[in-house]
Enzyme design. Structure first.
Site, mmCIF file in Angstrom:
data_model
loop_
_atom_site.group_PDB
_atom_site.id
_atom_site.type_symbol
_atom_site.label_atom_id
_atom_site.label_comp_id
_atom_site.label_asym_id
_atom_site.label_seq_id
_atom_site.Cartn_x
_atom_site.Cartn_y
_atom_site.Cartn_z
ATOM 1 N N LEU B 138 -0.824 10.341 -4.699
ATOM 2 C CA LEU B 138 0.327 9.948 -5.516
ATOM 3 C C LEU B 138 0.022 8.617 -6.224
ATOM 4 O O LEU B 138 0.099 8.523 -7.447
ATOM 5 C CB LEU B 138 1.588 9.810 -4.643
ATOM 6 N N GLU B 140 -1.634 5.479 -8.015
ATOM 7 C CA GLU B 140 -2.706 5.349 -9.001
ATOM 8 C C GLU B 140 -3.100 3.867 -9.108
ATOM 9 O O GLU B 140 -2.361 2.995 -8.643
ATOM 10 C CB GLU B 140 -2.229 5.886 -10.356
ATOM 11 N N GLY B 144 1.741 1.924 -8.388
ATOM 12 C CA GLY B 144 1.920 1.978 -6.943
ATOM 13 C C GLY B 144 3.369 2.196 -6.583
ATOM 14 O O GLY B 144 3.799 3.317 -6.297
ATOM 15 N N TRP B 169 -6.243 4.415 -3.396
ATOM 16 C CA TRP B 169 -5.776 4.088 -2.039
ATOM 17 C C TRP B 169 -5.389 5.345 -1.270
ATOM 18 O O TRP B 169 -4.349 5.410 -0.648
ATOM 19 C CB TRP B 169 -4.590 3.105 -2.061
ATOM 20 N N ILE B 170 -6.252 6.362 -1.365
ATOM 21 C CA ILE B 170 -5.925 7.654 -0.761
ATOM 22 C C ILE B 170 -6.588 7.781 0.609
ATOM 23 O O ILE B 170 -7.814 7.944 0.714
ATOM 24 C CB ILE B 170 -6.368 8.822 -1.683
ATOM 25 N N LEU B 246 7.001 11.234 1.692
ATOM 26 C CA LEU B 246 6.889 9.834 2.109
ATOM 27 C C LEU B 246 7.957 9.489 3.132
ATOM 28 O O LEU B 246 7.732 8.710 4.058
ATOM 29 C CB LEU B 246 6.993 8.911 0.892
ATOM 30 N N ARG B 275 -5.539 -16.836 31.612
ATOM 31 C CA ARG B 275 -6.193 -17.959 30.947
ATOM 32 C C ARG B 275 -5.674 -19.296 31.491
ATOM 33 O O ARG B 275 -4.464 -19.484 31.573
ATOM 34 C CB ARG B 275 -5.930 -17.875 29.434
ATOM 35 N N LEU B 345 -3.570 -15.980 22.255
ATOM 36 C CA LEU B 345 -4.977 -15.770 22.598
ATOM 37 C C LEU B 345 -5.907 -16.848 22.034
ATOM 38 O O LEU B 345 -7.107 -16.825 22.318
ATOM 39 C CB LEU B 345 -5.456 -14.388 22.121
ATOM 40 N N GLU B 370 3.186 3.271 1.864
ATOM 41 C CA GLU B 370 4.359 4.121 2.112
ATOM 42 C C GLU B 370 5.655 3.392 1.761
ATOM 43 O O GLU B 370 6.636 3.438 2.496
ATOM 44 C CB GLU B 370 4.411 4.568 3.577
#
Lengths: 259, 391
Positions: B138, B140, B144, B169-170, B246, B275, B345, B370
């Site tokens: 969908l 391009e 977007g 972005w497929i 979607l 830790r 961390l 999405e």
């Protein structure tokens, strides 16, 4: 072939397990319950034998109501039906009582082959296969790392420290398996959906024609008289490599029978 | 399947007690699969920027692909079971959940919902089994958030269609056996099934991304691709076709990210318990406890939201605005938890020895794909005020 797989629900070995302070029985509320790990291998072997030889795989489990979860997983892996023996009077039953109850169930279901894990991760007695075979008057084929059958004869590799023995017997028989035997499948989602429709027969002691006085802690031949927490792990042995590190490492492994 | 993993003791509110027996079995199965097959390897896949193709049939065998669809080899499970599966996969890695989202909700769903019987028979059983991979075209390069302005178009040529354009972005594009491609036509936007190897169809994988590295992302080129009349999805015309897909996928995401957030929280809590600094466990410091307490509160709120939306979906009542709220809110919560966990961390938090920076980086993509956080915000703004701020 009529294959019966015995399944036990045990506390997850990854969670902290405890005994109850009052009667030294397992504290089932203290840990998450899962299928005994070796029983997964027993289920897988039952399913593989069924795929090769046809017939049915029946799951038999003795345990509290919650054991229905273990049965559901076994059915989702592909077993056809199940028998769940559950009765408040069974609480605290030892191996001898358990074998009597399961032998009674197996008398009802009939069987060509009974498959079970070679021990449970909670009690770790490892005696049930022998007790059952004796009560049922059939060969005991224990610690199997491989099972082959032609429908009347059964041959197993019996796992040993030094390798394996090839052991042969006639069906019907009781087979206990070790984890080397196969790689258990995951329940599939279609299997989970199908399991909802599979028959599960729930039996009480009375249904088996047994009396409450024949079961449970009081009727058991063995009892836990006392228990203590495992002592903290002792410090390890440090070996300094003076050119012979490899030999020393091999010596250590050999002393523990790893090699 | 060497071991079974029990639920972690991080569900203070016992939200998972609300799950049915089947849903719990789905949870435990995916969790065990992830522990066996994904977690031991995913940091390496992430570092190498790969995802082994053989995972597809393994995941298919479990029944994860199209698990919420009925028939054609799909398990036909409920929306909550689907959500729980997404959650447990994404607790391992968002890339794996993306694979399942794209295959099930973006590639299989439109075929299942809008396809012809022939299209369903041809593709769905193989896609459910993981024998055929699908992708969804969908977005391009220049379109977007505004897919309605897409440049990709298909024109009639006799009985055939000729497809031209570029999609960007497929997910799974480079490994897809079948691409569901949305293109403008004279009669509005239509969906086309473009098989791998169609003349003029090429895919190029996108490299140098620092997020969702254990996931294939591709650019698709359609250079006058001639397709038979039977390649078009007959059941839908207009933007509502891709948008309905979607909405399905976003629903999976709003569950999935709670898994990533949980993994980060667990890593931070475990680290805080072991830790030591200044001669004591850092979990004993009030600042660390505050971080952990808020992470847990935020995590459980997100989980409750997911479960609530699952119930609405199973009742057939869920709306796109509700999905927007869930996607916007839960992804934001997850990325905040991931970043907070990273601070617990310390420097270890930026290495692949721990899952936290991997999740945090992945969630940057999840925040955008999405439907961006911004577009979902504006969808809610429109729902509240009745005024559209963007179209």
């Amino acid at each position: 072939m009529n294959i019966v797989v015995l399944v036990k629900q045990v506390p997850d070995t990854w969670s902290e397990r405890r005994l109850r302070a009052d009667d030294s029985t397992l504290d089932r509320d203290a840990a998450d319950a899962v299928i005994n790990e070796l029983d997964d291998y027993a289920i897988e072997e039952g399913l593989r034998l069924q795929e090769a030889h046809g017939g049915e795989v029946t799951i038999v489990s003795m345990g509290p109501q919650k054991a229905a979860d273990a049965i559901r997983k076994a059915l989702s892996m592909g077993a056809d039906k199940a028998v769940h023996v559950t009765d408040e009077a069974l609480r605290g039953s030892d191996g001898l009582v358990t074998s009597a109850v399961l032998a009674s169930v197996l008398g009802r279901t009939g069987f060509d082959l009974v498959i079970l894990g070679s021990e449970s991760t909670d009690a770790r007695m490892g005696t049930l296969a022998a007790m059952l075979a004796e009560r049922l008057g059939v060969p005991q084929m224990s610690f199997a790392s491989k099972v082959e059958t032609d429908g009347s004869k059964i041959t197993i590799h019996r796992q040993a420290d030094y390798g394996y023995d090839t052991v042969e017997g006639a069906l019907p028989a009781v087979v206990s398996v070790v984890e080397k035997i196969n790689e258990p499948r995951y329940p599939s989602f279609k299997g989970i959906m199908a399991a909802k429709k599979k028959p599960v027969e729930t039996l009480s002691l009375a249904d088996l024609g047994m009396d409450a006085s024949q079961a449970g802690l009081a009727a058991s031949a063995t009892q836990v008289v006392s228990f203590a927490n495992r002592p903290p792990r002792a410090a390890g042995t440090i070996v300094t490599d003076e050119g012979d590190g490899g030999a020393k490492a091999a010596e250590f492994l050999a002393s523990r029978k790893f090699i | 399947m060497p071991r079974t993993t029990a639920p972690a003791p991080t569900d203070l509110l016992r939200i998972d007690d609300e799950l049915s027996d089947e849903e719990r079995l789905v949870r435990d199965t995916v969790r065990t699969f992830a522990a066996d097959r994904i977690l031991p390897n995913v940091a390496d896949w992430f570092e190498a920027g790969t995802l082994p193709r053989e995972l597809f049939p393994e995941i298919g065998k479990l029944g994860l692909l199209g698990m919420h669809l009925k028939g054609y080899g799909c398990a036909g499970m409920g929306a909550i079971a689907y959500g729980v599966a997404c959650r447990e996969l994404e607790a391992a890695d968002s890339g794996l959940r993306s694979l399942v989202s794209v295959q099930g909700s973006l590639a299989m769903f439109p075929i299942w919902k809008y396809g012809s019987d022939e299209q369903k028979e041809e593709w769905l059983p193989r896609m459910a089994a993981g024998e055929a991979a699908g992708c969804f075209g969908l977005t391009e390069p220049d379109h977007g958030s505004d897919p309605g302005s897409m440049k990709t178009h298909a024109i009639r040529n006799g009985a055939d269609w000729v497809l031209t354009g570029t999609k960007m972005w497929i997910t799974n594009g480079g490994i897809a056996d079948i691409a569901v491609v949305w293109a403008a036509t004279d009669s509005g936007i239509r969906g086309f099934l473009v098989p791998r190897g169609a003349r003029g169809f090429t895919a190029r994988n996108i490299h140098k991304k620092l997020s969702l590295r254990a996931s294939i992302t591709s650019e698709l080129y359609f250079d006058d691709v001639r397709l038979p009349g039977s390649a078009v999805l007959p059941g839908v015309t207009g933007l509502k076709g891709p948008l309905s897909c979607l909405s399905e996928a976003r629903y999976g995401i709003l569950w999935g990210v709670t898994g990533a957030a949980r993994a980060c929280f667990e890593a931070a809590a475990e680290y805080a318990r072991t830790r030591e600094q200044f001669g004591q466990k850092i979990g004993g410091f009030q600042l660390t406890q505050r971080k952990l307490a808020w992470m847990l509160a935020d995590l459980q709120r997100a989980q409750l939201l997911a479960l609530h939306l699952g119930r609405l979906k199973e009742a057939g009542q869920i709306t796109p605005e509700q999905v927007s709220l869930g996607k916007m809110s839960n992804v934001r919560t997850a990325i905040d938890i991931a970043r907070e966990a990273r601070t617990v961390l310390g420097a270890n938090g930026v290495t692949l020895e721990y899952p936290v920076i991997r999740h945090a980086n992945n969630l940057e993509s999840v925040l955008t794909y999405e439907g961006t956080e911004e577009i979902h915000t504006l969808a809610l703004g429109q729902a509240i005020t009745g005024i559209s701020a963007y179209r």
